[in-house]
Structure formats: C-alpha cells, structure tokens
Design a protein around this motif. Structure first.
Motif, short mmCIF file in Angstrom:
data_model
loop_
_atom_site.label_atom_id
_atom_site.label_comp_id
_atom_site.label_asym_id
_atom_site.label_seq_id
_atom_site.Cartn_x
_atom_site.Cartn_y
_atom_site.Cartn_z
N MET A 372 38.26 33.53 46.22
CA MET A 372 37.87 33.13 45.13
C MET A 372 37.24 34.70 43.66
SD MET A 372 37.02 30.46 42.43
CE MET A 372 36.44 29.75 43.39
N SER A 373 37.26 35.58 44.83
CA SER A 373 36.82 37.05 44.83
C SER A 373 38.12 37.22 43.84
CB SER A 373 36.25 38.06 46.04
OG SER A 373 37.09 37.52 46.47
N TRP A 374 39.54 37.39 44.23
CA TRP A 374 40.26 37.70 44.37
C TRP A 374 40.77 37.32 42.63
CZ3 TRP A 374 45.56 35.62 42.62
CH2 TRP A 374 46.45 36.51 42.50
N PHE A 375 41.05 36.02 42.57
CA PHE A 375 41.07 35.51 41.22
C PHE A 375 39.94 36.13 40.04
CE2 PHE A 375 42.47 31.91 44.04
CZ PHE A 375 43.79 31.75 43.48
N ALA A 376 39.48 36.27 40.74
CA ALA A 376 37.99 36.25 39.87
C ALA A 376 38.30 37.77 39.07
CB ALA A 376 37.19 36.68 39.55
N GLU A 377 38.74 39.36 40.25
CA GLU A 377 39.05 40.41 39.92
C GLU A 377 40.91 39.91 39.02
OE1 GLU A 377 41.36 44.03 42.22
OE2 GLU A 377 40.23 42.50 42.87
N GLN A 378 41.88 39.07 39.53
CA GLN A 378 43.05 39.10 38.18
C GLN A 378 42.76 38.26 37.27
OE1 GLN A 378 45.73 39.67 39.83
NE2 GLN A 378 44.27 40.22 41.65
N LEU A 379 41.47 37.80 37.27
CA LEU A 379 41.08 37.25 35.27
C LEU A 379 40.50 38.57 34.91
CD1 LEU A 379 41.02 33.89 36.07
CD2 LEU A 379 42.72 34.40 35.31
N GLN A 380 39.79 39.28 35.18
CA GLN A 380 38.87 40.52 34.30
C GLN A 380 37.83 39.73 34.39
OE1 GLN A 380 41.12 41.97 31.77
NE2 GLN A 380 41.93 43.57 32.99
N THR A 381 37.09 38.65 35.39
CA THR A 381 35.99 38.35 35.21
C THR A 381 34.93 38.49 36.23
OG1 THR A 381 34.60 35.86 34.97
CG2 THR A 381 36.30 35.98 35.74
N THR A 382 33.28 37.72 36.51
CA THR A 382 32.76 37.82 37.98
C THR A 382 33.02 37.02 38.31
OG1 THR A 382 30.68 36.95 36.86
CG2 THR A 382 31.37 39.17 36.21
N GLU A 383 33.49 36.94 39.54
CA GLU A 383 32.32 35.92 40.20
C GLU A 383 32.61 34.86 40.30
OE1 GLU A 383 33.17 34.81 45.26
OE2 GLU A 383 33.53 36.90 45.25
N GLY A 384 30.94 34.75 40.43
CA GLY A 384 29.82 34.09 40.11
C GLY A 384 30.10 33.72 38.29
N GLU A 385 30.75 33.91 37.84
CA GLU A 385 31.42 33.53 36.04
C GLU A 385 32.18 32.19 36.59
OE1 GLU A 385 31.81 36.28 32.92
OE2 GLU A 385 29.80 36.24 32.67
N LEU A 386 33.37 33.06 37.30
CA LEU A 386 34.30 31.65 37.74
C LEU A 386 33.58 30.33 38.69
CD1 LEU A 386 37.49 31.53 37.54
CD2 LEU A 386 37.43 32.99 39.24
N ARG A 387 32.98 30.40 39.62
CA ARG A 387 32.34 29.95 40.28
C ARG A 387 31.79 28.80 39.85
NH1 ARG A 387 33.07 29.74 45.71
NH2 ARG A 387 33.05 32.06 46.41
N GLU A 388 31.05 29.51 38.78
CA GLU A 388 30.35 28.06 37.68
C GLU A 388 31.29 27.36 36.63
OE1 GLU A 388 27.66 30.14 34.81
OE2 GLU A 388 25.87 30.44 37.10
N GLU A 389 32.40 28.61 36.08
CA GLU A 389 33.44 27.90 35.61
C GLU A 389 34.27 26.28 36.47
OE1 GLU A 389 34.80 30.74 31.75
OE2 GLU A 389 36.33 30.52 33.68
N MET A 390 34.79 26.94 37.49
CA MET A 390 35.33 26.06 38.43
C MET A 390 34.60 24.78 39.05
SD MET A 390 38.09 27.19 38.57
CE MET A 390 38.16 27.59 36.74
N ALA A 391 33.17 25.55 39.00
CA ALA A 391 32.40 23.28 39.30
C ALA A 391 32.48 22.22 38.36
CB ALA A 391 30.87 24.32 39.72
N ALA A 392 32.34 23.39 37.23
CA ALA A 392 32.32 22.76 35.99
C ALA A 392 33.31 21.65 36.14
CB ALA A 392 32.30 23.28 34.48
N ALA A 393 34.50 22.28 36.13
CA ALA A 393 35.49 22.19 35.63
C ALA A 393 36.21 21.02 37.58
CB ALA A 393 37.18 23.13 35.96
#
Length: 692
Positions: A372-393
């Motif tokens: 997840m950390s790699w995808f967060a870097e590619q998407l220019q967001t934080t890992e925490g924010e991306l985890r929250e988004e993916m959990a909701a999805a």
C-alpha cells in the motif's frame, strides 16, 4: 429416485444422493453385498469443496450409461474424506503406490476383502486429454476381475502388505542426529521463492507448519534469513489473490507461483493455521497489516463459517452458478458502477489490479502487486489516507458481492478442524485484546465438548444438524487438547488445562502404541480396516503425532508430569527416521522435538485478587512472541487446579505488587517486580522489520 446416500448427513454424500449410480455409504450393508455377490468394490472418495470431484460427478456419475455399467459389475461406495480420514489415508497410500501420485477425486477398486488392486484419481468419461476414459477403465477392471481374478487378488494382497508396513512406520531409533531443524531450514532455503515468497513453484500451497518452524528457528538462532522467508511469504500471500480482500480468509492454494489465481475453495483448517501464523508474526514484529489480516479472517469465520450452535463449519466451495471463482471476480465497469466517484474507482482498480483484460478468464481477481505504501507514493497521497479510502471502497464492494449467488458450503462440524480454529481464536483474542474472539473460542470449545462427546467421555468426529457420529481419530484428540491448552494460555481459566490433560489421557489409553511408541490414527476399538496407520508426516494439516507430542511436552513441562514428558519423547523417537530423512515433511514433529530439547521458561505472575494492573500486564505479555515460555497466573486465593499446585505453591506477590517468578532448566530465578520484568521482555521481544 434417490439412492442410499439420501439417508446420510454429509453434504458431500448428499450431493450424490440423486445419481443413477447405486451408491452405498461405507458400512456393513455394502461390504456384505460385495462378499455375497463376489463383486469388486468401486470406492470413490472426495469432499464437498473439491472442484474435480464435482466435475467427475457431472460427467460420469450422472451418466446413465456409466451408472448402469457400475451397478452391474461393482458395489459402489461413496466416502467423504473429511468424515473418514482413516479410509482416505489407507487408500490414498494405495493410489500413490500404484500411480506415483494422488489427489481427489480418488477412485480405487477393491476386492470384497477390501484389499486394493487398481486405482487412480480423476478420469474423464471417455478418453481425452491424454487420459483413458472412465468407461475404458471400468471395462478393463471388470474384465480383469472376471478373467484374471487370481492375479488381481495376488496383487491386492502384496499391495496390502506394503500398506501395512507404511502405516506401522519404522521402528523407533535410539537417538536423533543433531541439526534436524537446521537441515529443515536449509531445505526451505533451497526451495524458497525469493521473489514471490513460499516454497517451490506452481501450484503453491501456504505450508503454515513451515512458517511456524521458521519463526521458532529465528527466535532461537536470530538467523535473519529465517525471518525473511517467513515474512516475505506472509506478505505475499496477504497481498495475493489467494487472500479474499473483501471478505477476509484464504483460499486453499494458488495454481501459479505468484499467489494470484487461487483454487477458490476455502477450508477451515487453512484459515485456522494461517491465523496462528499471522498472530505469531504480529507478536514478533508488530506490523499493523498482520493485525488487519487476523481480524478480517476471524471476522470471516464468525460471519460465514460459524454454526448457530457455536461450532465452525468445514469448507466453502470454489464454484458458484457452476463456474469456478465467479463469486470473487470483478470488472472495471462493476467497480465504477458501485463506487460512483471516478477517482476512487480508478484508485481501487489500480491498487487491486482490476483491468479490462483481467487476470483470470477475462475478469479480475483482487490482488495487490505492490504494498500500500508504494501505491500511496505513486498517487501522491499518504498511506493512511489511501488505506482509509480503500477500506471504504472494499466495504461497498463487499456488500454488493453479498447479493451474488454464494458458493456452496459444507456445514458439517469436525472436532479436529474446530480444535485448530479454537486455538487460532484463542491466540488472536489474547494477542489483539479482542474479547469477541475469546468468546467465540469458548463457545466452540463448549459445543464440541458437550455435543460431540459420548456418554463415556469419548469424542465423536463429526456433527451436522443435531447429529454427532463416528468415533474420533487421533487428530480430534490432539488438536482439541492443543486448543484447550491455548485456551488456558489466553484466559488462565484452569478448567481448560484440565480438559487438555483429560483429552490426552484418553488418547494415550486408546491410541498409543505401548510397544513401539507413537500414536495410531485410529483407536484400539475402532472398526478393523486393512491397516492401522501412524501418521508422522504433515499434510495440509499438522501430523497427529506431532501435535500430540507437542501437547504432552507442554503439559509435562508446565505441570511436572514426567510420564507425559516420557511419552512425548517416545512419540518423537518413533518418528525419528522421518525426522532424519525428511525433516521438512515433518515440521510439526520437529517443533515438538525442539520444545523437548530446549530449556523452557515457566513464568508465574503472582498478584493480589483485586489488582487492576494485572490486565494490562497480561495484555503486554500476550503481545509477545514467546514460543518457549509457559505463562501461569496466580491471582488471589481462588481455588487452583491440582495440575498447577507444585508450580504456584508459595508464590505470592511481594509487598502487594505483581511479582514474576521465573524458572528455567531445573532452577528458579529470584522473584522480580512485574513492572520491571515486563518492560524488559517488551524491549527484548520485538524485532524491527525490515531487518534484512
């Protein structure tokens, strides 16, 4: 018209109840018919979640032409391998001797004396894909029985003698050469897939006993590569398609080397053993992503695999609506329609590899090619924010998936597999501080002990819809005894420790080989079969002898029961030749051997009855990976089990404060304040990852 299987409780047997084949269940009626009619037996063994079992049923057992031939020339017996693992063991050995490989569906031809003379696995109805047709096989076997019966019977007798020798095991050795664990670790290094994790290539199985052995080996040697092999394997499985990213839980195995395409059935035992792996790894290195896998998998079991009576169901099929994996796969359009927001759908498809071309027959199995950390870097967001988004999805897609036609489920309850899951819930509840998991473990344990035990205190193997039946096997006793020990470690309720000892006493009385050591798979009063096996090798589940030896070693070292320690040593020595020649194939026995040979620390936490700080101390200790520590709580003056009397006698809190009494290798250390002991263990017990 339904055949005799309509009276059975096994979902697998009931699936065949309307076949035109004149099926019998295994029992006196079928065996007597074979003798009276002098017909060979066609024995078909499978299980409800087996994809190729379903295929052979549809192709051959639903064929009137094939059924007519079977009915005319054979006595046909259908067996659920999960109900009768004793039969499965014996006749799988026969098929492997005959063909060099095994698997399910298993198809074996027996004489009326139950001796095998020919066998195989899946055959198509007519010759195809380089395989003979089932119709050809039936005609050839019937011809051999009619025209060359003496030869067939001679072959069956020779094969049966070999099966008896295999089942009995080798004579116990006087000593085990040193370095067995190191040899097993080196064998794992030789087969370790550095890129994808796991061992060997496709198809790839989880091998939880290997992971357990690696973590224990690291705890002793601090060999960084041992830890790396375990962690990379756990990470790659948790990101792969073998893991259900929406609903939690693991499929049986991956057909490729990358853990991408699973054989989609979910087995209770795999999930139990893997939860235990992730708990141990979480205790060792504390990665939050492991806690997530533990929680999601435990929630899957509670939600989808728990009987209303409290026990745990056995399996979920790979197929739904006649298609393998249909329940689990997605297209980009389905994701976009459900998530609505374009950027969220795009992100989800990127993270979970949902593409137009798909990765499985035009559809996509959810998996993560990168952390997840790699995808967060590619998407220019934080890992925490991306985890929250993916959990909701994931939550949205999960509830949408619930409206699909679910795969079939085998809802029988097996004592052995429940033992594995009870232990996993006990460990998870203690490590994560989750009371719900402990309650689930207690409820399932109470269910098995009350509803799957006969009036003589003997376990029954299987339960479904209010009916328990079939005398229990070694796995039932050893796995459940291990679970009861884990329940004590998680709750410190001494009734569980007493139950663990009681179960092992029954196993010793009815399964133990007093002459050669080790435990037979079946009891001394079990139905007489052509062989009585001793199982020292791990399969998809740990060997019954390995678990029995481990539980005896733990009970012996905790309670001072020298008889149990002697029996544990004899059991390991009975499998010594297996450990010498194939240490990696007997990981569970190696774990027992390791515990017997190593110094084990007995730690007593003594505290006043009303001391509120004890809960926090126990939470911290339960968060540590301590494979060679046996922890006991002595709080207040409450009645204690006689099993612990010698260990806790005289151990009281000093100056009213929680106190640790630690003993190791036949001597005890001076008591120390728990406030000093626990932080020191915490400081030395956690490993920072990545180390390598």
């Amino acid at each position: 018209m339904a055949n005799r299987l309509a009276q059975e409780t096994s979902p697998y047997l009931l699936q065949h109840a309307n076949n035109p084949v004149d099926w019998y269940p295994w029992g006196a009626e079928a065996l007597d018919a074979a003798k009276d009619q002098e017909k060979p037996i066609f024995l078909s063994i499978g299980y409800s979640a087996c994809h190729w079992c379903h295929v052979m049923e549809h192709e051959s057992f639903e064929s009137q032409e094939i059924a007519d031939y079977l009915n005319a020339h054979f006595i046909c017996i259908k067996v659920d391998r999960e109900e009768r693992p004793d039969l499965d063991q014996i006749y799988m050995n026969a098929v492997q001797l005959l063909t060099g490989h095994g698997g399910w569906p298993m198809s074996v031809f027996l004489t009326p004396s139950l001796n095998p003379f020919f066998g195989g696995t899946y055959w198509p109805p007519t010759a195809s894909r380089g395989m003979p047709g089932f119709d050809q096989v039936l005609r050839a076997v019937a011809d051999a029985w009619t025209n060359r019966r003496e030869m067939a019977e001679q072959q069956s007798q020779l094969l049966t003698e070999r099966l008896r020798k295999i089942g009995a095991g080798s004579k116990a050795m006087e000593e085990i050469p040193p370095g067995r664990i190191g040899m097993a670790v080196r064998q794992m290094e030789d087969s370790f897939d550095e890129r994808n994790g796991g061992f060997g290539q496709a198809p790839k199985f989880p091998h939880p006993m290997n992971v357990d052995l690696l973590l224990r080996s690291f705890a002793e040697t601090r060999n960084e590569h041992s830890l790396k092999m375990a962690i990379v394997t756990l990470d790659k499985m948790a990101r792969g398609g073998i893991y259900d990213h929406l609903g939690g839980g693991f499929a049986r195995y991956s057909v490729d080397a990358k853990w991408l395409v699973p054989h989609f059935e979910k087995m209770l035992y795999d999930n139990a053993l893997l939860v235990s792996n992730y708990v141990d790894a979480y205790r060792l290195i504390g990665l939050p992503r492991y806690a997530q896998v533990i929680r999601e998998t435990c929630e899957y079991i509670l939600r989808d695999m728990t009987d209303e009576a409290g026990g745990f169901h056995s399996t979920e099929d790979a197929d739904s609506e006649g298609e393998e994996g249909k329940f689990y796969v997605w297209s980009p359009k389905e994701v976009q329609d459900l998530l609505k927001e374009a950027h969220l759908a795009e992100r989800f498809c990127l993270v979970y590899d949902v593409t137009e071309g798909g990765n499985f027959e035009g559809q996509s199995i959810l998996n993560m090619k990168q952390p997840m950390s790699w995808f967060a870097e590619q998407l220019q967001t934080t890992e925490g924010e991306l985890r929250e988004e993916m959990a909701a999805a994931r939550k949205v897609l999960f509830y949408a998936r619930e409206d699909r036609v679910r795969p079939g489920k085998d809802d029988k309850i097996l004592a052995s597999w429940n033992g594995l899951m009870i232990e996993a819930f006990a460990k998870a509840g203690a490590a994560l501080g989750e009371p719900r998991y402990l309650e689930a473990a207690k409820r399932a344990a109470a269910f098995v002990l009350e509803k799957m035990t006969d009036e003589n205190g003997r376990l029954l193997h299987t339960y479904r819809h209010g009916k328990a039946k079939l005398a229990a096997y070694l796995d039932d006793y050893s796995y459940l005894a291990s679970a009861m020990f884990a329940m004590y470690e998680a709750t410190f309720e001494e009734k569980w420790l007493e139950e663990s000892q009681r179960l092992m006493e029954v196993a010793i009385e009815h399964f133990y080989d007093q002459e050669e050591g080790g435990f037979f798979y079946t009891a001394d009063d079990h139905e007489a079969l052509i062989a009585r096996n001793k199982d020292f090798y791990d399969s998809s589940v740990p060997s019954g002898n390995g678990i029995a030896a481990l539980v005896l070693a733990k009970l012996g070292k905790l309670t001072g029961n020298e008889r149990f320690l002697k029996l544990a040593e004899e059991t390991v020595m009975a499998g010594a030749e297996v450990l010498q020649k194939h240490p990696l194939a007997s990981g569970q026995l190696l774990i027992a051997y390791d515990l017997l040979q190593s110094p084990v620390e007995q730690v007593v936490l003594a505290a006043e009855a009303e001391d509120a700080s004890v809960a926090e101390l126990l939470e911290q200790l339960h968060g540590l990976y301590m494979p060679r520590t046996l922890l006991v709580l002595a709080q207040g003056d409450s009645p204690r089990s006689e099993l612990l009397e010698s260990l806790v006698s005289g151990k009281t809190p000093i100056d009213g404060q929680p106190t640790i009494y630690a003993c190791e290798n036949f001597h005890c250390h001076a008591p120390v304040s728990a406030e000093n002991y626990v932080p020191e263990r915490l400081a030395n017990g956690k490993v920072i990852w990545p180390m390598v």
